[in-house]
Write a protein that holds these residues in place. Structure first.
Motif, PDB file in Angstrom:
ATOM      1  N   ASN A 121       9.433 -46.709 -44.945  1.00 27.41           N
ATOM      2  CA  ASN A 121      10.110 -45.425 -45.071  1.00 27.41           C
ATOM      3  C   ASN A 121       9.288 -44.359 -44.341  1.00 27.41           C
ATOM      4  O   ASN A 121       8.070 -44.290 -44.486  1.00 27.41           O
ATOM      5  CB  ASN A 121      10.244 -45.066 -46.565  1.00 27.41           C
ATOM      6  CG  ASN A 121      11.182 -43.895 -46.805  1.00 27.41           C
ATOM      7  OD1 ASN A 121      11.068 -42.852 -46.171  1.00 27.41           O
ATOM      8  ND2 ASN A 121      12.101 -44.066 -47.737  1.00 27.41           N
ATOM      9  N   PHE A 135       9.096 -41.260 -44.834  1.00 26.09           N
ATOM     10  CA  PHE A 135       8.483 -40.340 -45.779  1.00 26.09           C
ATOM     11  C   PHE A 135       7.551 -41.130 -46.695  1.00 26.09           C
ATOM     12  O   PHE A 135       7.919 -41.523 -47.790  1.00 26.09           O
ATOM     13  CB  PHE A 135       9.544 -39.612 -46.613  1.00 26.09           C
ATOM     14  CG  PHE A 135      10.325 -38.585 -45.848  1.00 26.09           C
ATOM     15  CD1 PHE A 135       9.794 -37.319 -45.627  1.00 26.09           C
ATOM     16  CD2 PHE A 135      11.579 -38.885 -45.340  1.00 26.09           C
ATOM     17  CE1 PHE A 135      10.513 -36.373 -44.915  1.00 26.09           C
ATOM     18  CE2 PHE A 135      12.298 -37.939 -44.621  1.00 26.09           C
ATOM     19  CZ  PHE A 135      11.768 -36.681 -44.411  1.00 26.09           C
ATOM     20  N   GLN A 136       6.332 -41.369 -46.204  1.00 29.14           N
ATOM     21  CA  GLN A 136       5.372 -42.132 -46.998  1.00 29.14           C
ATOM     22  C   GLN A 136       4.577 -41.183 -47.896  1.00 29.14           C
ATOM     23  O   GLN A 136       4.110 -40.134 -47.471  1.00 29.14           O
ATOM     24  CB  GLN A 136       4.432 -42.923 -46.091  1.00 29.14           C
ATOM     25  CG  GLN A 136       5.171 -43.997 -45.308  1.00 29.14           C
ATOM     26  CD  GLN A 136       4.231 -45.043 -44.727  1.00 29.14           C
ATOM     27  OE1 GLN A 136       3.021 -44.937 -44.830  1.00 29.14           O
ATOM     28  NE2 GLN A 136       4.814 -46.053 -44.120  1.00 29.14           N
ATOM     29  N   ALA A 190       4.985 -37.787 -53.729  1.00 28.59           N
ATOM     30  CA  ALA A 190       5.612 -37.988 -52.422  1.00 28.59           C
ATOM     31  C   ALA A 190       6.302 -36.701 -51.992  1.00 28.59           C
ATOM     32  O   ALA A 190       6.873 -35.984 -52.827  1.00 28.59           O
ATOM     33  CB  ALA A 190       6.628 -39.123 -52.500  1.00 28.59           C
ATOM     34  N   CYS A 191       6.252 -36.411 -50.700  1.00 27.65           N
ATOM     35  CA  CYS A 191       6.828 -35.177 -50.158  1.00 27.65           C
ATOM     36  C   CYS A 191       6.191 -33.959 -50.825  1.00 27.65           C
ATOM     37  O   CYS A 191       6.875 -33.003 -51.198  1.00 27.65           O
ATOM     38  CB  CYS A 191       8.345 -35.166 -50.332  1.00 27.65           C
ATOM     39  SG  CYS A 191       9.187 -36.540 -49.527  1.00 27.65           S
ATOM     40  N   ILE A 219       9.991 -38.069 -57.053  1.00 29.42           N
ATOM     41  CA  ILE A 219       9.582 -37.567 -55.746  1.00 29.42           C
ATOM     42  C   ILE A 219       9.634 -36.042 -55.723  1.00 29.42           C
ATOM     43  O   ILE A 219      10.530 -35.425 -56.315  1.00 29.42           O
ATOM     44  CB  ILE A 219      10.508 -38.141 -54.650  1.00 29.42           C
ATOM     45  CG1 ILE A 219      10.315 -39.660 -54.537  1.00 29.42           C
ATOM     46  CG2 ILE A 219      10.279 -37.479 -53.300  1.00 29.42           C
ATOM     47  CD1 ILE A 219      11.343 -40.341 -53.662  1.00 29.42           C
ATOM     48  N   SER A 243      11.887 -47.294 -51.154  1.00 29.16           N
ATOM     49  CA  SER A 243      11.152 -46.162 -51.700  1.00 29.16           C
ATOM     50  C   SER A 243      10.104 -45.617 -50.738  1.00 29.16           C
ATOM     51  O   SER A 243       9.709 -46.270 -49.777  1.00 29.16           O
ATOM     52  CB  SER A 243      10.479 -46.579 -53.014  1.00 29.16           C
ATOM     53  OG  SER A 243       9.659 -45.532 -53.512  1.00 29.16           O
ATOM     54  N   THR A 244       9.623 -44.421 -51.066  1.00 32.19           N
ATOM     55  CA  THR A 244       8.557 -43.770 -50.303  1.00 32.19           C
ATOM     56  C   THR A 244       7.179 -44.294 -50.692  1.00 32.19           C
ATOM     57  O   THR A 244       6.191 -43.993 -50.029  1.00 32.19           O
ATOM     58  CB  THR A 244       8.574 -42.256 -50.576  1.00 32.19           C
ATOM     59  OG1 THR A 244       8.487 -42.047 -52.002  1.00 32.19           O
ATOM     60  CG2 THR A 244       9.856 -41.624 -50.066  1.00 32.19           C
ATOM     61  N   ASN A 245       7.085 -45.032 -51.784  1.00 28.12           N
ATOM     62  CA  ASN A 245       5.787 -45.389 -52.366  1.00 28.12           C
ATOM     63  C   ASN A 245       5.496 -46.881 -52.388  1.00 28.12           C
ATOM     64  O   ASN A 245       4.467 -47.307 -52.900  1.00 28.12           O
ATOM     65  CB  ASN A 245       5.696 -44.853 -53.801  1.00 28.12           C
ATOM     66  CG  ASN A 245       5.609 -43.343 -53.875  1.00 28.12           C
ATOM     67  OD1 ASN A 245       6.475 -42.647 -53.370  1.00 28.12           O
ATOM     68  ND2 ASN A 245       4.572 -42.845 -54.492  1.00 28.12           N
TER      69      ASN A 245
END
Length: 411
Positions: free
Chosen positions: A59, A61-62, A91-92, A127, A236-238
């Motif tokens: 992703n 957006f890590q 995240a973000c 997030i 997911s971002t994570n």
């Protein structure tokens, strides 16, 4: 020796085995106050710096913890601890989120008296919200890692979000006449559609193996385990999977040329596949695990693509929930998978019930099919009759509860 030549008796699944079953590992999980009542903060510790391997979400957006973990791993390809929080993904969250992830790493390193670059950081949860660093530091101070089932379950509980159950797996094999153990745990039930691995996964082993060889093995195994599950099509971002190998079993260094390499590789694969299937089974609101087997493909990759396309289809997933033997949705998924197939030669069965042969409908007992689809585990078999390669994927049904859970996730 190849995996197919293995004597599976050499590999044993350890009942009640955990991430601290391998020699030299301890863990803990505590309630730091990030959640209302449940444990929400944990750590895994190795007695000595461990060679490591990791895979991460693709992703764009890590989350901040991934950047910090990648930096830690890059120093020596060794880790001695992994610190994890639930309730907040960090995240973000911009520069502050990155600063907080470093603080989390450095404070944990000080607590454990290890170098900061020996600590990896992982977070899971909502997030876009900043970590409550007062509670994070409080959680670190509360940690008291130990090698016990109680402490392992405390960690396994602390990393959960919408999960219903803990996920754990443990296998052992013999390398150079010494027992080598692999233990793992994971969290994940929503936002599950991997593009490397999925969710958070942590694997420990006392095997003696270099980081580069371990990394190659993990990447290969990921493609047939974590990458072959899906719950809802979201990556997911994570997402992160980390393997720690501290060498305390004192076997000779493992490489693909080692006479016992296939045994170790298969034990690691079984651990990852076991965890992956548990994640799929615990999909948000799920009532059953769906396994799709595709055979007769021209390549292994093609078989995997089709299997995952089928198990990820919302129409297939809802049919499974309703115990509706609608094989048309299965064949439709095969057709739009992007893989070139012969539309005249496909066989489809659900369990042992043949529904399509050479792409022609077969008569079957609807009540028998419905009864089968009401089981906890449903197996779909597709034979393309084009080649000799096969692949698998796992997922779950799509229920009303999935919508309820995700409609109120932040509340």
């Amino acid at each position: 020796m190849t995996t197919s030549e293995l004597n599976l008796a050499d590999i044993k699944k350890i009942k009640n085995g955990t991430i601290v079953t391998p020699l030299g590992f301890s863990t803990d999980g505590v309630h730091a106050g990030l959640r209302f009542e449940k444990k929400d903060f944990g750590v895994i510790v190795s007695e000595v710096p461990a060679n490591c391997a990791a895979v991460y979400t693709l992703n764009s957006f890590q989350a901040a913890p991934l950047y910090v973990t990648k930096e830690s791993v890059a120093v020596e390809n060794k880790l001695q601890a992994v610190v994890v929080n639930s309730a907040c993904a960090n995240a973000c969250t911009g520069e502050q989120g990155l600063k907080d992830a470093y603080t989390m790493r450095n404070t944990c390193a000080e607590k454990l008296n290890v170098a900061p670059h020996y600590v990896a950081v992982a977070s899971t949860g909502v997030i876009g919200e900043l970590l409550d660093m007062e509670k994070i530091i409080n959680g670190i101070n509360l940690l008291n890692p130990a090698r016990s089932l109680q402490h392992a379950e405390a960690f396994q509980t602390a990393i959960l979000t919408t999960d219903i159950v803990m996920k754990t797996a443990c296998y052992e094999t013999t390398i150079d006449g010494k027992i080598v153990t692999i233990g793992g745990t994971a969290k994940g039930s929503g936002m599950i559609h991997p593009n490397m691995a999925t969710m958070l996964g942590f694997v420990t082993t006392d095997a003696n193996i270099s980081s580069d060889v371990l990394q190659e093995a993990l990447c290969s195994i990921t493609n047939v385990s974590f990458n072959q599950i899906t719950v809802d099509g979201d990556t997911s971002t994570n997402d992160m999977v980390i393997v720690l190998a501290n060498g305390m079993a004192e076997n000779n260094t493992l490489t693909p040329d080692h006479s016992d390499w296939a045994s170790f590789y298969e034990a690691l694969r079984l651990t990852c596949e076991d965890l992956a299937k548990q994640v799929a089974r615990d999909g948000e609101g799920a009532t059953k695990l769906i396994e799709v087997n595709v055979s007769g493909a021209t390549t292994h990759e093609a078989a995997n693509i089709i299997a995952k396309q089928i198990v990820g289809s919302n129409l297939v997933k809802t049919a499974m929930y309703g115990a509706d033997a609608n094989w048309g949705r299965i064949i439709c998924s095969v057709g739009y998978s992007g893989v070139t197939i012969n539309p005249e030669t496909v066989n489809v069965s659900i369990g042992d019930i043949l529904m399509l042969q050479n792409s022609q409908p077969q008569s079957f007992n609807e009540e028998q099919a419905k009864a089968y689809l009401q089981r906890d585990v449903v197996i779909v078999n597709v034979d393309l009759q084009q080649g000799t390669e096969s692949g698998k994927a796992w997922g779950c049904d799509l229920t009303y509860d999935y919508v309820k859970i995700n409609a109120s996730y932040r509340s």
